[in-house]
Design an enzyme around this catalytic site. Structure first.
Site, PDB file in Angstrom:
ATOM      1  N   LEU A 140       0.872  -1.165   0.000  1.00  0.00           N
ATOM      2  CA  LEU A 140       0.000   0.000   0.000  1.00  0.00           C
ATOM      3  C   LEU A 140       0.911   1.217   0.000  1.00  0.00           C
ATOM      4  O   LEU A 140       1.958   1.221   0.655  1.00  0.00           O
ATOM      5  CB  LEU A 140      -0.897   0.032   1.246  1.00  0.00           C
ATOM      6  N   ASP A 141       0.523   2.258  -0.735  1.00  0.00           N
ATOM      7  CA  ASP A 141       1.319   3.475  -0.734  1.00  0.00           C
ATOM      8  C   ASP A 141       1.409   4.047   0.682  1.00  0.00           C
ATOM      9  O   ASP A 141       0.556   3.777   1.532  1.00  0.00           O
ATOM     10  CB  ASP A 141       0.692   4.521  -1.662  1.00  0.00           C
ATOM     11  N   LYS A 142       2.421   4.850   0.907  1.00  0.00           N
ATOM     12  CA  LYS A 142       2.701   5.388   2.239  1.00  0.00           C
ATOM     13  C   LYS A 142       1.465   5.993   2.906  1.00  0.00           C
ATOM     14  O   LYS A 142       1.185   5.714   4.076  1.00  0.00           O
ATOM     15  CB  LYS A 142       3.802   6.444   2.139  1.00  0.00           C
ATOM     16  N   ARG A 243      -4.650   5.800  -8.186  1.00  0.00           N
ATOM     17  CA  ARG A 243      -4.382   7.230  -8.284  1.00  0.00           C
ATOM     18  C   ARG A 243      -4.134   7.655  -9.731  1.00  0.00           C
ATOM     19  O   ARG A 243      -4.636   8.696 -10.189  1.00  0.00           O
ATOM     20  CB  ARG A 243      -3.195   7.583  -7.394  1.00  0.00           C
TER      21      ARG A 243
END
Length: 314
Positions: A140-142, A243
């Site tokens: 998962l992105d930050k 995104r």
């Protein structure tokens, strides 16, 4: 500990590709791990080092695989609180907080999910799937919050990765975007690759130029004036996929510092308003269906409240 070398004789050349043959005949190793061993020159084919994972395997071939001893993990365990959604001896599902990086990298070796998991799980994670990312099945992105699964054994790691690849593991996200789509549901099928001018970003890139297949299904959950709460389901797991696909739809993610910069909603967000709400998978040992639902973080709840109140007052 010392290296271990396995001597294998090909009695049936199915599958016929080296990496696939080894994965089929070494069930304790994931295909990703096998491919790394090939890349790192730990595999010989008929006495010669073979670094071609697509090399043809034929009946009578002799294959040797050296499995290097697990190196001491150069990442320290940190007693960082974790929101555990599910856990047993095979795997753990965590509700990841915003701002937490999944795995260590140069210049960012502390405060990651891996650091926290090493303290939580101890020796169970050492060496699974690689030294720097023990047990990590997906990312998962930050600043993306929500459910992420981590394997506690090599067998569980292999099985869960296979479920991700076969698309039998279901990942559902909720996110808030700018604008309102013209329809209530749809699919973005657009390959994603490294941005041609900014290596920190991803972009829509044709396959013939290095892009990889990326498919995102979306559905409107709630219209919030000039914003929309959306549900996303992934078929693939490319970096920044949702995104980038939202930007491609001309509806960038609210709070996204990379793909939606310059757009404010009047709420202090740590990053993109994207939450991995639901993770459904088959238990690698029992085959039973496991579903984990991650509650919204406070900033996401506040954002929805503000947008709803703004809509009512408008």
């Amino acid at each position: 500990m010392s290296d271990t070398t396995l001597q294998l004789q090909v009695e049936t050349a199915s599958p016929s590709r080296l990496d696939r043959w080894l994965t089929a005949h070494l069930p304790d190793l994931s295909r990703n791990r096998v491919q790394k061993l090939i890349d790192w020159e730990y595999v010989t084919l008929n006495g010669s080092v073979c670094t071609d994972k697509k090399a043809a395997v034929r009946v009578g071939d002799a294959i040797a695989v050296t499995i290097p001893a697990t190196k001491p993990l150069e990442v320290k365990a940190e007693a960082i609180p974790l929101d555990i959604l599910y856990e047993d001896e095979h795997f753990v599902i965590v509700n990841k907080a915003a701002g937490m990086v999944v795995h260590p990298a140069p210049g960012n070796m502390d405060g990651t999910l891996v650091n926290a998991l090493l303290a939580h799980c101890g020796d169970q994670l050492t060496g699974i799937g690689g030294v720097e990312r023990p047990g990590i099945v997906h990312r998962l992105d930050k600043d993306t919050t929500g459910a992420i699964v981590v394997a506690k054994s090599e067998l569980a790691h292999k099985d869960l990765q296979a479920q991700m690849k076969a698309k039998t593991a279901r990942r559902e996200y909720l996110g808030v975007i700018h604008g309102v789509p013209a329809t209530t549901s749809g699919t973005v099928d657009a390959p994603i690759g490294r941005h041609p001018h900014d290596r920190k970003k991803q972009a829509i890139v044709p396959v013939h130029k290095g892009g990889r297949e990326a498919v995102t299904h979306w559905q409107v959950e709630e219209r919030l004036g000039n914003f929309t709460l959306m549900r996303f389901q992934l078929e693939t797991g490319r970096t920044h996929q949702i995104r980038v696909h939202c930007l491609h739809m001309k509806h960038p993610m609210v709070g996204d510092p990379v793909y939606g910069a310059g757009r404010s909603v009047g709420v202090n967000l740590p990053g993109q308003a994207l939450h991995a709400e639901k993770l459904t998978l088959r238990h690698p040992a029992t085959g039973e269906l496991v579903t984990a639902i991650a509650p919204f973080p406070p900033h996401f709840i506040k954002l929805l409240s503000v947008l709803r109140n703004r809509q009512l007052s408008g």
